[in-house]
Design a protein around this motif. Structure first.
Motif, PDB file in Angstrom:
ATOM      1  N   VAL A 150      -9.407 111.745 -52.192  1.00 12.90           N
ATOM      2  CA  VAL A 150      -9.967 110.399 -52.065  1.00 12.90           C
ATOM      3  C   VAL A 150      -8.912 109.511 -51.424  1.00 12.90           C
ATOM      4  O   VAL A 150      -7.754 109.501 -51.864  1.00 12.90           O
ATOM      5  CB  VAL A 150     -10.353 109.826 -53.452  1.00 12.90           C
ATOM      6  CG1 VAL A 150     -10.878 108.410 -53.321  1.00 12.90           C
ATOM      7  CG2 VAL A 150     -11.381 110.720 -54.140  1.00 12.90           C
ATOM      8  N   ALA A 151      -9.309 108.771 -50.388  1.00 18.62           N
ATOM      9  CA  ALA A 151      -8.418 107.771 -49.790  1.00 18.62           C
ATOM     10  C   ALA A 151      -8.522 106.515 -50.642  1.00 18.62           C
ATOM     11  O   ALA A 151      -9.473 105.755 -50.536  1.00 18.62           O
ATOM     12  CB  ALA A 151      -8.816 107.493 -48.345  1.00 18.62           C
ATOM     13  N   MET A 152      -7.548 106.319 -51.503  1.00 16.94           N
ATOM     14  CA  MET A 152      -7.562 105.155 -52.389  1.00 16.94           C
ATOM     15  C   MET A 152      -7.304 103.869 -51.611  1.00 16.94           C
ATOM     16  O   MET A 152      -7.774 102.801 -51.987  1.00 16.94           O
ATOM     17  CB  MET A 152      -6.520 105.317 -53.493  1.00 16.94           C
ATOM     18  CG  MET A 152      -6.751 106.534 -54.378  1.00 16.94           C
ATOM     19  SD  MET A 152      -8.374 106.572 -55.141  1.00 16.94           S
ATOM     20  CE  MET A 152      -8.291 105.120 -56.162  1.00 16.94           C
ATOM     21  N   ASP A 153      -6.544 103.977 -50.529  1.00 18.08           N
ATOM     22  CA  ASP A 153      -6.244 102.831 -49.679  1.00 18.08           C
ATOM     23  C   ASP A 153      -5.924 103.373 -48.292  1.00 18.08           C
ATOM     24  O   ASP A 153      -5.276 104.408 -48.158  1.00 18.08           O
ATOM     25  CB  ASP A 153      -5.048 102.054 -50.246  1.00 18.08           C
ATOM     26  CG  ASP A 153      -4.875 100.685 -49.621  1.00 18.08           C
ATOM     27  OD1 ASP A 153      -5.826 100.180 -48.995  1.00 18.08           O
ATOM     28  OD2 ASP A 153      -3.781 100.114 -49.759  1.00 18.08           O
ATOM     29  N   GLY A 154      -6.372 102.704 -47.256  1.00 21.26           N
ATOM     30  CA  GLY A 154      -6.087 103.127 -45.894  1.00 21.26           C
ATOM     31  C   GLY A 154      -6.964 104.289 -45.462  1.00 21.26           C
ATOM     32  O   GLY A 154      -8.029 104.532 -46.028  1.00 21.26           O
ATOM     33  N   SER A 155      -6.488 105.004 -44.461  1.00 18.01           N
ATOM     34  CA  SER A 155      -7.300 106.082 -43.898  1.00 18.01           C
ATOM     35  C   SER A 155      -6.416 107.178 -43.312  1.00 18.01           C
ATOM     36  O   SER A 155      -5.245 106.963 -43.014  1.00 18.01           O
ATOM     37  CB  SER A 155      -8.214 105.532 -42.801  1.00 18.01           C
ATOM     38  OG  SER A 155      -7.447 105.032 -41.728  1.00 18.01           O
ATOM     39  N   CYS A 156      -7.026 108.343 -43.141  1.00 15.07           N
ATOM     40  CA  CYS A 156      -6.399 109.434 -42.405  1.00 15.07           C
ATOM     41  C   CYS A 156      -7.490 110.411 -41.980  1.00 15.07           C
ATOM     42  O   CYS A 156      -8.612 110.362 -42.477  1.00 15.07           O
ATOM     43  CB  CYS A 156      -5.309 110.133 -43.202  1.00 15.07           C
ATOM     44  SG  CYS A 156      -5.898 111.247 -44.466  1.00 15.07           S
ATOM     45  N   LYS A 157      -7.122 111.276 -41.049  1.00 18.53           N
ATOM     46  CA  LYS A 157      -8.057 112.269 -40.532  1.00 18.53           C
ATOM     47  C   LYS A 157      -7.685 113.645 -41.069  1.00 18.53           C
ATOM     48  O   LYS A 157      -6.513 114.013 -41.086  1.00 18.53           O
ATOM     49  CB  LYS A 157      -8.038 112.284 -39.002  1.00 18.53           C
ATOM     50  CG  LYS A 157      -9.026 113.277 -38.400  1.00 18.53           C
ATOM     51  CD  LYS A 157      -9.055 113.202 -36.895  1.00 18.53           C
ATOM     52  CE  LYS A 157      -7.890 113.938 -36.320  1.00 18.53           C
ATOM     53  NZ  LYS A 157      -7.917 114.060 -34.856  1.00 18.53           N
ATOM     54  N   PHE A 158      -8.698 114.387 -41.511  1.00 13.39           N
ATOM     55  CA  PHE A 158      -8.542 115.774 -41.908  1.00 13.39           C
ATOM     56  C   PHE A 158      -9.159 116.653 -40.827  1.00 13.39           C
ATOM     57  O   PHE A 158     -10.240 116.348 -40.320  1.00 13.39           O
ATOM     58  CB  PHE A 158      -9.285 116.055 -43.224  1.00 13.39           C
ATOM     59  CG  PHE A 158      -8.511 115.690 -44.445  1.00 13.39           C
ATOM     60  CD1 PHE A 158      -7.912 116.663 -45.217  1.00 13.39           C
ATOM     61  CD2 PHE A 158      -8.373 114.365 -44.809  1.00 13.39           C
ATOM     62  CE1 PHE A 158      -7.193 116.315 -46.344  1.00 13.39           C
ATOM     63  CE2 PHE A 158      -7.655 114.012 -45.931  1.00 13.39           C
ATOM     64  CZ  PHE A 158      -7.061 114.987 -46.704  1.00 13.39           C
ATOM     65  N   VAL A 159      -8.480 117.731 -40.494  1.00 13.67           N
ATOM     66  CA  VAL A 159      -9.049 118.770 -39.643  1.00 13.67           C
ATOM     67  C   VAL A 159      -9.191 119.995 -40.527  1.00 13.67           C
ATOM     68  O   VAL A 159      -8.206 120.519 -41.043  1.00 13.67           O
ATOM     69  CB  VAL A 159      -8.159 119.068 -38.418  1.00 13.67           C
ATOM     70  CG1 VAL A 159      -8.783 120.178 -37.573  1.00 13.67           C
ATOM     71  CG2 VAL A 159      -7.925 117.804 -37.593  1.00 13.67           C
TER      72      VAL A 159
END
Length: 131
Positions: A59-68
């Motif tokens: 879970v992204a509790m804050d912000g963002s990122c990309k998963f591949v």
């Protein structure tokens, strides 16, 4: 592919919002470990491994990122950017994480205790393990 997006039920009123995470209810396994990832710079990459038997919810509790995500046959890109959405990653899935926003905080729920023998850290070895 052994992944799915889980939309968490949000409870809230004028005081704020709450999401409850419960083993075998909205989390499809018994939770044996919880950890979090933070202060990862945007240009850094993480992950680059698979697990033999471990299941996870991220879970992204804050912000963002990309998963591949990669099952050895196809790849999928998934953006995590909401605290009410979980990414379930099942067994034998290669994962890479990148494009972290500043301040991104990821919480990870795991089905097993930490065990280094559970990791596959070489992509070619991962592909061989699928056969």
């Amino acid at each position: 592919m052994n992944y799915k997006i889980i939309n968490m039920k949000v409870f809230g009123d004028e005081r704020g919002k709450l999401v409850s995470l419960e083993s075998k209810k909205n989390i499809p396994f018994d939770i044996k470990r919880v950890y979090y990832i933070f202060d990862t710079l945007p240009q850094e990459e993480r992950g680059k491994h698979a697990h033999k038997n471990l299941e996870q919810i991220i879970v992204a509790m804050d912000g963002s990122c990309k998963f591949v995500l990669d099952d050895g046959k196809e790849k999928k890109e998934i953006w995590l950017n909401r605290p009410d959405v979980g990414l379930y990653i099942g067994k034998n899935m290669w994962r890479e994480m990148n494009h972290f926003s500043y301040g991104c905080k990821l919480m990870v729920l795991a089905s097993e205790y930490y065990d280094e023998k559970e990791y596959i850290r070489n992509y070619d070895e991962f592909l061989r393990s699928l056969k």
